[in-house]
Design a protein around this motif. Sequence first.
Motif, PDB file in Angstrom:
ATOM      1  N   ARG A   1       1.074  -0.660   0.008  1.00 45.96           N
ATOM      2  CA  ARG A   1      -0.235  -0.100   0.345  1.00 45.96           C
ATOM      3  C   ARG A   1       1.277   1.067   0.089  1.00 45.96           C
ATOM      4  O   ARG A   1       2.088   0.945   0.606  1.00 45.96           O
ATOM      5  CB  ARG A   1      -0.606   0.106   1.509  1.00 45.96           C
ATOM      6  N   GLY A   2       0.479   2.069  -0.917  1.00 43.43           N
ATOM      7  CA  GLY A   2       1.232   3.572  -0.356  1.00 43.43           C
ATOM      8  C   GLY A   2       0.757   4.521  -1.751  1.00 43.43           C
ATOM      9  O   GLY A   2      -0.086   4.322  -1.699  1.00 43.43           O
ATOM     10  N   VAL A   3       1.350   5.670  -2.321  1.00 39.64           N
ATOM     11  CA  VAL A   3       1.718   6.754  -2.724  1.00 39.64           C
ATOM     12  C   VAL A   3       0.800   6.355  -4.358  1.00 39.64           C
ATOM     13  O   VAL A   3       1.775   5.053  -4.303  1.00 39.64           O
ATOM     14  CB  VAL A   3       2.144   7.914  -2.746  1.00 39.64           C
ATOM     15  N   SER A   4       0.193   6.108  -4.583  1.00 39.05           N
ATOM     16  CA  SER A   4       0.068   5.847  -5.925  1.00 39.05           C
ATOM     17  C   SER A   4       0.983   6.709  -7.418  1.00 39.05           C
ATOM     18  O   SER A   4       1.270   7.384  -6.875  1.00 39.05           O
ATOM     19  CB  SER A   4      -2.014   5.652  -7.033  1.00 39.05           C
ATOM     20  N   VAL A   5       1.190   5.626  -8.456  1.00 34.49           N
ATOM     21  CA  VAL A   5       2.405   6.492  -9.138  1.00 34.49           C
ATOM     22  C   VAL A   5       1.241   7.663  -9.779  1.00 34.49           C
ATOM     23  O   VAL A   5       0.949   7.490 -10.675  1.00 34.49           O
ATOM     24  CB  VAL A   5       2.566   5.295  -9.953  1.00 34.49           C
ATOM     25  N   GLY A   6       2.336   8.345  -9.964  1.00 31.94           N
ATOM     26  CA  GLY A   6       2.000   9.887 -10.888  1.00 31.94           C
ATOM     27  C   GLY A   6       0.852  10.441  -9.099  1.00 31.94           C
ATOM     28  O   GLY A   6       1.328  11.713  -9.706  1.00 31.94           O
ATOM     29  N   GLY A   7       0.876  10.627  -8.397  1.00 33.46           N
ATOM     30  CA  GLY A   7      -0.320  10.278  -7.399  1.00 33.46           C
ATOM     31  C   GLY A   7       1.194  11.695  -6.959  1.00 33.46           C
ATOM     32  O   GLY A   7       2.054  11.110  -6.221  1.00 33.46           O
TER      33      GLY A   7
ATOM     34  N   GLU B   1       0.271  15.712  -1.373  1.00 30.35           N
ATOM     35  CA  GLU B   1      -0.531  16.494  -0.641  1.00 30.35           C
ATOM     36  C   GLU B   1      -1.675  15.397  -0.260  1.00 30.35           C
ATOM     37  O   GLU B   1      -2.205  16.437   0.563  1.00 30.35           O
ATOM     38  CB  GLU B   1      -0.402  18.275  -1.403  1.00 30.35           C
ATOM     39  N   TYR B   2      -1.855  15.199  -1.649  1.00 30.73           N
ATOM     40  CA  TYR B   2      -3.572  14.802  -1.502  1.00 30.73           C
ATOM     41  C   TYR B   2      -3.487  13.404  -1.567  1.00 30.73           C
ATOM     42  O   TYR B   2      -4.990  12.754  -1.415  1.00 30.73           O
ATOM     43  CB  TYR B   2      -3.568  15.387  -3.584  1.00 30.73           C
ATOM     44  N   THR B   3      -2.830  12.865  -1.232  1.00 26.95           N
ATOM     45  CA  THR B   3      -2.336  11.917  -0.780  1.00 26.95           C
ATOM     46  C   THR B   3      -3.065  11.561   1.472  1.00 26.95           C
ATOM     47  O   THR B   3      -2.465  12.502   1.609  1.00 26.95           O
ATOM     48  CB  THR B   3      -1.413  11.226  -0.649  1.00 26.95           C
TER      49      THR B   3
ATOM     50  N   ILE C   1      -2.827   7.826   5.967  1.00 27.93           N
ATOM     51  CA  ILE C   1      -2.419   6.532   6.295  1.00 27.93           C
ATOM     52  C   ILE C   1      -1.654   6.131   5.273  1.00 27.93           C
ATOM     53  O   ILE C   1      -0.962   5.364   5.542  1.00 27.93           O
ATOM     54  CB  ILE C   1      -3.675   5.363   6.691  1.00 27.93           C
ATOM     55  N   THR C   2      -2.391   6.139   4.515  1.00 30.44           N
ATOM     56  CA  THR C   2      -1.847   5.873   2.992  1.00 30.44           C
ATOM     57  C   THR C   2      -0.122   6.024   3.002  1.00 30.44           C
ATOM     58  O   THR C   2       1.030   5.639   2.812  1.00 30.44           O
ATOM     59  CB  THR C   2      -2.380   6.214   1.993  1.00 30.44           C
ATOM     60  N   LEU C   3      -0.202   7.659   3.646  1.00 28.94           N
ATOM     61  CA  LEU C   3       1.283   8.565   3.175  1.00 28.94           C
ATOM     62  C   LEU C   3       2.479   7.784   4.476  1.00 28.94           C
ATOM     63  O   LEU C   3       3.525   7.687   3.645  1.00 28.94           O
ATOM     64  CB  LEU C   3       0.998   9.364   3.182  1.00 28.94           C
ATOM     65  N   GLY C   4       1.773   7.363   5.370  1.00 29.72           N
ATOM     66  CA  GLY C   4       1.981   7.568   5.973  1.00 29.72           C
ATOM     67  C   GLY C   4       2.682   5.455   6.255  1.00 29.72           C
ATOM     68  O   GLY C   4       4.204   5.070   6.377  1.00 29.72           O
TER      69      GLY C   4
END
Lengths: 207, 207
Positions: free
Chosen positions: B176-182, B185-187, B190-193
């Motif tokens: 799980r993580g920041v999506s490719v191209g994401g 600042e808009y993530t 929890i995902t960014l963490g």
Amino acid sequence: MQNEHFPSKLLENAVDEFARLPGIGRKTALRMVLHLLRCELSEVEEFGQAIIQLRKEVKHCNVCHNISDTETCSICSNPARDRSVICVVENIRDVMAIENTRQYNGTYHVLGGIISPMDGIGPNNLEIESLIERVKTGEVIEVILALSTTMEGDTTNFYIYKKLKNTDVNLTTIARGVSVGGELEYTDEITLGRSIMNRLNYFDTIK
Amino acid sequence: MQNEHFPSKLLENAVDEFARLPGIGRKTALRMVLHLLRCELSEVEEFGQAIIQLRKEVKHCNVCHNISDTETCSICSNPARDRSVICVVENIRDVMAIENTRQYNGTYHVLGGIISPMDGIGPNNLEIESLIERVKTGEVIEVILALSTTMEGDTTNFYIYKKLKNTDVNLTTIARGVSVGGELEYTDEITLGRSIMNRLNYFDTIK
């Protein structure tokens, strides 16, 4: 969803069929098909048969061309409806919308569309000639035009007007204006302008 | 649309059936039915039959429980697929999503849902026992958990973990993580963490 992988050809077929419906993309189609897969077989058969039966057996009223289960629709064959008034609409959704108001006791005439040269639809593709025939029987006192206020609607209105101007039928059009409960500041200028232009005697509206 | 006036009982039936589909209201249902009425009879029959045939004839793979036209699905019966890896998913849409990436060459196991006591779905309503059986055959080296990151998904993951912890299978979960191209600042936090916590050696990602 290009090159999507379907685990089953039957599933793909069903999704393809749903995706042809207006406003349904492939993801929504898949969601619907998977929903049907979870239903009982009898329910799915009812679903499929309801559509096929409708397409096979539905008729168009031989007077007003509305959809009907019988040769003449329930409105045209109802003796309580006023046959001297005909409301001209584009399609059966318009008939249903007006019927739902319970404010209209006349009959309808469903054109099946409006004149639109861009889409190749001329007067001969529509049920205009049959409208003129109905008016010419002499029973009709008023024809209400309830087509959309687009260039195509205006063209169709004018075409019907030209065809009927030598008869003594009363040609009217539905009122356009600010909707009931609508706020002036959010109403478009053309509608608001029409509301002012076609203002009514207050006393008439409270009678 | 209470007390709507339908000019035809057949039309009303068809609209009722469409309105049962998920996310379809009565107005959309009517629009779809009127669209089908304008189609050729053969097209409408194909539509109805595709759905009925799917419901009647579709099978579930006897290995992974994915939808299939055959007893064993095309993935499980493909000798080029790696049977030592099983990806556990909730439903066939997840299988399709992963297949569309063309990044995975193992097999799947479709649970048919996740443990959700609120909806009355327990482990026995899902294909968990058959997953454990598959793992116990000894051929399986890795089980990848790809369930949703909700409380229900976490519960199901933990249940499977408990059932498999005494085997020597490698239990993993998708990243799980920041999506490719994401953009960061808009993530959500929890995902960014998770993206930071589970950071990778840069050198590994460019190999």
